[in-house]
Write a protein that holds these residues in place. Structure first.
Motif, PDB file in Angstrom:
ATOM      1  N   ALA A 199       1.505   7.695   3.899  1.00 13.19           N
ATOM      2  CA  ALA A 199       0.870   7.834   2.587  1.00 13.19           C
ATOM      3  C   ALA A 199       0.767   6.461   1.947  1.00 13.19           C
ATOM      4  N   GLY A 200      -0.418   6.077   1.516  1.00  5.43           N
ATOM      5  CA  GLY A 200      -0.637   4.737   0.986  1.00  5.43           C
ATOM      6  C   GLY A 200       0.218   4.396  -0.214  1.00  5.43           C
ATOM      7  N   HIS A 201       0.452   5.361  -1.101  1.00  4.63           N
ATOM      8  CA  HIS A 201       1.165   5.037  -2.335  1.00  4.63           C
ATOM      9  C   HIS A 201       2.645   4.777  -2.117  1.00  4.63           C
ATOM     10  N   LYS A 202       3.126   4.998  -0.887  1.00  8.29           N
ATOM     11  CA  LYS A 202       4.517   4.682  -0.583  1.00  8.29           C
ATOM     12  C   LYS A 202       4.693   3.235  -0.132  1.00  8.29           C
ATOM     13  N   PHE A 203       3.587   2.527   0.156  1.00  8.54           N
ATOM     14  CA  PHE A 203       3.717   1.115   0.510  1.00  8.54           C
ATOM     15  C   PHE A 203       2.659   0.261  -0.191  1.00  8.54           C
ATOM     16  N   ASN A 204       2.566   0.494  -1.509  1.00  6.39           N
ATOM     17  CA  ASN A 204       1.853  -0.405  -2.420  1.00  6.39           C
ATOM     18  C   ASN A 204       0.338  -0.337  -2.331  1.00  6.39           C
ATOM     19  N   ALA A 205      -0.173   0.816  -1.910  1.00  5.69           N
ATOM     20  CA  ALA A 205      -1.585   1.159  -2.059  1.00  5.69           C
ATOM     21  C   ALA A 205      -1.670   2.239  -3.142  1.00  5.69           C
ATOM     22  N   PRO A 206      -2.852   2.592  -3.590  1.00  3.88           N
ATOM     23  CA  PRO A 206      -2.940   3.616  -4.636  1.00  3.88           C
ATOM     24  C   PRO A 206      -2.682   5.020  -4.108  1.00  3.88           C
ATOM     25  N   LYS A 207      -2.490   5.949  -5.025  1.00  6.27           N
ATOM     26  CA  LYS A 207      -2.332   7.355  -4.673  1.00  6.27           C
ATOM     27  C   LYS A 207      -3.681   7.920  -4.222  1.00  6.27           C
ATOM     28  N   GLY A 208      -3.606   8.964  -3.405  1.00  5.89           N
ATOM     29  CA  GLY A 208      -4.840   9.632  -3.009  1.00  5.89           C
ATOM     30  C   GLY A 208      -5.414   9.201  -1.681  1.00  5.89           C
ATOM     31  N   VAL A 209      -4.681   8.374  -0.942  1.00  2.00           N
ATOM     32  CA  VAL A 209      -5.149   7.984   0.383  1.00  2.00           C
ATOM     33  C   VAL A 209      -3.954   7.923   1.330  1.00  2.00           C
ATOM     34  N   GLY A 210      -4.155   8.405   2.541  1.00  2.00           N
ATOM     35  CA  GLY A 210      -3.124   8.374   3.567  1.00  2.00           C
ATOM     36  C   GLY A 210      -3.783   8.354   4.924  1.00  2.00           C
ATOM     37  N   ALA A 211      -2.999   8.553   5.953  1.00  2.00           N
ATOM     38  CA  ALA A 211      -3.561   8.563   7.301  1.00  2.00           C
ATOM     39  C   ALA A 211      -2.667   9.378   8.224  1.00  2.00           C
ATOM     40  N   LEU A 212      -3.283   9.885   9.271  1.00  2.00           N
ATOM     41  CA  LEU A 212      -2.557  10.511  10.371  1.00  2.00           C
ATOM     42  C   LEU A 212      -2.880   9.745  11.640  1.00  2.00           C
TER      43      LEU A 212
END
Length: 403
Positions: A199-212
């Motif tokens: 999840a992006g917001h767990k490493f200093n990106a914004p909320k609402g974006v992640g990846a699998l």
């Protein structure tokens, strides 16, 4: 008054370099990546570059990365996608009792769809046993899902060994790595990982974006229908600013990881040693050494965690008593209960998670105010006097750091 943020496991501040990079895609570069004209081509290029950066962070190939809205969607896609695509081969899934609710609730849903779920126990440190995984495997097992690092206590699981076992048994292995990606070295090939959630917001990106991450050759069933986006795996126009942001955050995380780990481990170890030395009837939750660099979880006996958080907040310190997703609940942490803590002790937990921007001076300030707050709250507890006296005369291991 000082304002100090010690809740990076809940979410992280967006890195200034990430903000600067994504702003261009909120203004001038707004094209749809599926369009063939120049506006679309420039955003398609940006998405492809971000995919390569995210892949590079975890040792994957770009075509093994599927962008999502965050960790919860990635977990759902991994578990349901594998379950539905492989239901003719088996219906058994293995996970642990301390997973995030994005995994636990997805497993509950799959159980209602006829799948069999095994929830493995953990030891006093929140660690899953590889032998327990091995003993739980049946001829119907199609998926093992064990989190990389626990979001509440920070314990890092024996991922490589579990992945090796799964590979030998020809079972898919997924890890929810939302707490670890960007903060701890991961190589999906060396760690024998077939699917990985971030999840992006767990490493200093914004909320609402992640990846699998899904290893090449792993077949998933898509959860939503529509266009052919993300190679037919996730229909819907891509969140280009978010994708560019998570790509930049991945690039920064890889660049700065060794320096950040060393810095956060220093802060973590100082906090642990001084709190345990200065505040009696306190225990460290989680593994003493196999834990995330910036993660600390204490239980302070005879007090209630919410009162502790409110008093810290009055001093300008933001912390947590558990997962942010359940912080409004009056129930004690399912993670701490699974580790063998009583309800009363689990209710007195404090999670301190450090990250970008935290300093030794901030840790010193916490160490200055925390003993006073704990002492004041205990002085109001009718249980403290009698129980503390009893523990002094009959000490138990749970009142001190795990040795």
């Amino acid at each position: 008054m000082k304002r100090i943020y010690f809740d990076h496991s809940a979410t992280t501040p967006v890195h200034p370099e990430v903000v600067a990079t994504m702003m261009e895609y909120l203004t001038d570069k707004f094209g749809n990546p599926s369009s063939v004209h120049s506006f679309g081509r420039e955003t398609r290029k940006a998405v492809d570059e971000a995919r390569a950066k995210v892949a590079d962070l975890i040792g994957a190939e770009p075509n093994e990365i599927f962008f999502t809205s965050g960790g919860t969607e990635s977990d759902n896609l991994a578990l349901k996608g594998i379950a539905y695509a492989n239901r003719k081969k088996g219906n058994h899934i293995i996970t642990s009792a301390i997973e995030h609710h994005a995994i636990l609730h997805t497993c509950e849903y799959l159980a209602n769809q006829g799948f069999q779920i095994t929830y493995l126990p953990v030891d006093q440190y929140g660690m899953v046993s590889v032998d327990d995984v091995r003993n739980a495997i049946t001829d119907q097992t199609i998926l093992i899902s064990i989190m990389f690092a626990n979001n509440e206590v920070g314990t890092i699981q024996p991922i490589r060994e579990i992945g090796k076992l799964a590979r030998e048994k020809k079972i898919f292995f997924h890890t929810d790595a939302t707490q670890a990606v960007g903060h701890y070295p991961i190589n999906v090939k060396e760690d024998n990982i077939d699917l990985l959630t971030m999840a992006g917001h767990k490493f200093n990106a914004p909320k609402g974006v992640g990846a699998l991450y899904a290893r090449r050759g792993v077949r998933l069933e898509s959860l939503q229908q529509g266009g052919a986006h993300e190679r037919n795996m996730r229909a819907g126009t891509e969140n280009v600013p978010g994708i560019v942001a998570i790509g930049k955050a991945a690039e920064i995380a890889k660049r700065d990881m060794n320096e950040q780990i060393a810095h956060l481990q220093g802060l973590r170890d100082k906090l642990i040693s001084q709190v345990l030395a200065t505040i009696p009837h306190t225990q460290l939750n989680g593994h003493p050494t196999q834990r995330m660099p910036g993660s600390v979880n204490f239980s302070f006996h005879f007090i209630e965690g919410e009162s502790l958080l409110l008093n810290l907040d009055l001093k300008g310190i933001a912390a947590s008593s558990g997962s942010a997703c359940t912080s409004g609940s009056l129930d004690p942490s399912h993670v701490l209960l699974a580790m063998g803590l009583t309800h009363e002790v689990a209710h007195g937990s404090l999670r301190i998670t450090m990250g970008l921007g935290n300093t030794e001076e901030e840790v010193d300030y916490l160490l200055e105010v925390l003993p006073e707050i704990v002492a004041r709250l205990r002085s109001m507890s009718p249980l403290y006097g009698a129980a503390a006296s009893e523990q002094v005369s009959n000490p138990c291991s749970t009142c001190h750091r795990h040795e």
